[in-house]
Scaffold this active site. Structure first.
Site, PDB file in Angstrom:
ATOM      1  N   GLY A  45       0.985  -1.353   0.178  1.00  0.00           N
ATOM      2  CA  GLY A  45      -0.118  -0.201  -0.164  1.00  0.00           C
ATOM      3  C   GLY A  45       1.008   1.368  -0.024  1.00  0.00           C
ATOM      4  O   GLY A  45       2.170   1.144   0.551  1.00  0.00           O
ATOM      5  N   GLN A  50       3.243   9.856   1.103  1.00  0.00           N
ATOM      6  CA  GLN A  50       4.163   9.151   1.172  1.00  0.00           C
ATOM      7  C   GLN A  50       5.376   9.408   0.147  1.00  0.00           C
ATOM      8  O   GLN A  50       6.541   9.104   0.028  1.00  0.00           O
ATOM      9  CB  GLN A  50       4.292   7.705   1.334  1.00  0.00           C
ATOM     10  CG  GLN A  50       3.291   7.200   2.746  1.00  0.00           C
ATOM     11  CD  GLN A  50       3.095   5.671   2.817  1.00  0.00           C
ATOM     12  OE1 GLN A  50       2.324   5.116   2.254  1.00  0.00           O
ATOM     13  NE2 GLN A  50       4.296   5.108   3.208  1.00  0.00           N
ATOM     14  N   CYS A  98       5.622   0.062   7.538  1.00  0.00           N
ATOM     15  CA  CYS A  98       5.304   1.146   6.501  1.00  0.00           C
ATOM     16  C   CYS A  98       6.368   1.641   5.851  1.00  0.00           C
ATOM     17  O   CYS A  98       7.643   1.676   6.383  1.00  0.00           O
ATOM     18  CB  CYS A  98       4.808   2.314   7.459  1.00  0.00           C
ATOM     19  SG  CYS A  98       4.406   3.919   6.728  1.00  0.00           S
ATOM     20  N   LEU A  99       6.320   1.707   4.469  1.00  0.00           N
ATOM     21  CA  LEU A  99       7.649   2.182   3.414  1.00  0.00           C
ATOM     22  C   LEU A  99       8.225   3.399   4.260  1.00  0.00           C
ATOM     23  O   LEU A  99       9.385   3.741   3.834  1.00  0.00           O
ATOM     24  CB  LEU A  99       7.270   2.040   2.314  1.00  0.00           C
ATOM     25  CG  LEU A  99       6.611   1.094   1.662  1.00  0.00           C
ATOM     26  CD1 LEU A  99       6.214   1.129   0.164  1.00  0.00           C
ATOM     27  CD2 LEU A  99       7.732  -0.069   1.560  1.00  0.00           C
ATOM     28  N   HIS A 140      -4.752   1.712   7.508  1.00  0.00           N
ATOM     29  CA  HIS A 140      -3.213   2.264   7.637  1.00  0.00           C
ATOM     30  C   HIS A 140      -2.955   3.320   6.391  1.00  0.00           C
ATOM     31  O   HIS A 140      -2.552   4.242   6.790  1.00  0.00           O
ATOM     32  CB  HIS A 140      -2.284   1.111   7.250  1.00  0.00           C
ATOM     33  CG  HIS A 140      -0.925   1.322   7.178  1.00  0.00           C
ATOM     34  ND1 HIS A 140       0.068   0.936   8.063  1.00  0.00           N
ATOM     35  CD2 HIS A 140      -0.212   2.201   6.408  1.00  0.00           C
ATOM     36  CE1 HIS A 140       1.344   1.350   8.059  1.00  0.00           C
ATOM     37  NE2 HIS A 140       1.145   2.131   6.892  1.00  0.00           N
ATOM     38  N   GLU A 141      -3.605   2.997   5.262  1.00  0.00           N
ATOM     39  CA  GLU A 141      -3.263   3.943   4.074  1.00  0.00           C
ATOM     40  C   GLU A 141      -4.229   5.282   4.402  1.00  0.00           C
ATOM     41  O   GLU A 141      -3.812   6.284   4.156  1.00  0.00           O
ATOM     42  CB  GLU A 141      -3.547   3.463   2.750  1.00  0.00           C
ATOM     43  CG  GLU A 141      -2.690   2.296   2.497  1.00  0.00           C
ATOM     44  CD  GLU A 141      -1.206   2.518   2.873  1.00  0.00           C
ATOM     45  OE1 GLU A 141      -0.658   3.801   2.506  1.00  0.00           O
ATOM     46  OE2 GLU A 141      -0.388   1.561   3.045  1.00  0.00           O
ATOM     47  N   HIS A 144      -2.674   7.862   6.677  1.00  0.00           N
ATOM     48  CA  HIS A 144      -1.623   8.708   6.232  1.00  0.00           C
ATOM     49  C   HIS A 144      -2.342   9.982   5.315  1.00  0.00           C
ATOM     50  O   HIS A 144      -1.722  10.880   5.378  1.00  0.00           O
ATOM     51  CB  HIS A 144      -0.971   7.913   4.910  1.00  0.00           C
ATOM     52  CG  HIS A 144       0.048   7.072   5.339  1.00  0.00           C
ATOM     53  ND1 HIS A 144       1.195   7.348   6.041  1.00  0.00           N
ATOM     54  CD2 HIS A 144       0.303   5.563   5.102  1.00  0.00           C
ATOM     55  CE1 HIS A 144       2.112   6.418   6.089  1.00  0.00           C
ATOM     56  NE2 HIS A 144       1.573   5.519   5.771  1.00  0.00           N
TER      57      HIS A 144
HETATM   58 ZN    ZN Z   1       2.224   3.484   5.738  1.00  0.00          ZN
END
Ligand code: ZN
Length: 181
Positions: A45, A50, A98-99, A140-141, A144
């Protein structure tokens, strides 16, 4: 095009993201770039903040999970201007990473079930319900887009324990094999 991923400490990750319209410049290309960036970093995701854009856009592709669960593995979506309509009171605990926070993975409680409204890449509106793992990834996304990160949900004791790691990421000492900013 692979874009650099903004990591913990960048102000854009703490912004409330703005809605966009169908006239957003080169939207299709941006969506393609987000998928490419996410695949390159082995993520499932990615939300626009991000990659440094405070807009309400997220992409998800659970293809890496297809061996363990074919149904999950076929889930792929683009959500523009999503609005969380309902969340179950019942929460389940699960592991998240998380990236934007490389090297950290923690258990987080999330609503077991959600109802969400969003526009797809063609600006067609959908209202859908999701549960379990898909609901977790979407939450989660979605977080963001609200300027929230999964580490905000980690219990206080664990949060204390990962504090120095987070500080290191914020100082640019993150180690990962994809391009970061
Ligand atoms: Zn994330």
């Amino acid at each position: 095009m692979i874009l650099p991923i903004y990591t913990y400490g960048n102000a854009v990750l703490r912004k409330q993201a703005e809605e966009i319209g169908p006239d957003y410049p080169e939207l299709k290309k941006l969506i393609d770039d987000m998928f490419e960036t996410m695949y390159h970093a082995d993520g499932v995701g990615l939300a626009a903040p991000q990659i440094g854009l405070p807009i309400r856009l997220l992409v998800i592709d659970l293809a890496p999970l297809k061996d363990e669960d074919p149904e999950l593995g076929s889930f792929k979506t683009v959500m523009i201007n999503p609005v969380m309509l309902e969340m179950s009171e019942e929460e389940v605990e699960g592991n998240e990473g998380c990236l934007s926070i490389p090297g950290i993975s923690e258990k987080v409680f999330r609503a077991e079930w959600i109802k969400i409204q969003y526009f797809d890449a063609d600006f067609k509106q959908h209202t859908e319900e999701f549960e379990d793992y898909i609901a977790r990834v979407i939450q989660h996304e979605y977080d963001h887009l609200e300027g929230s990160l999964f580490t905000d949900h980690v219990n206080p004791l664990r949060r204390q324990m990962i504090k120095s790691k987070l500080n290191n990421i914020a100082k640019g000492k993150a180690q990962c094999d994809y391009k970061i900013k």
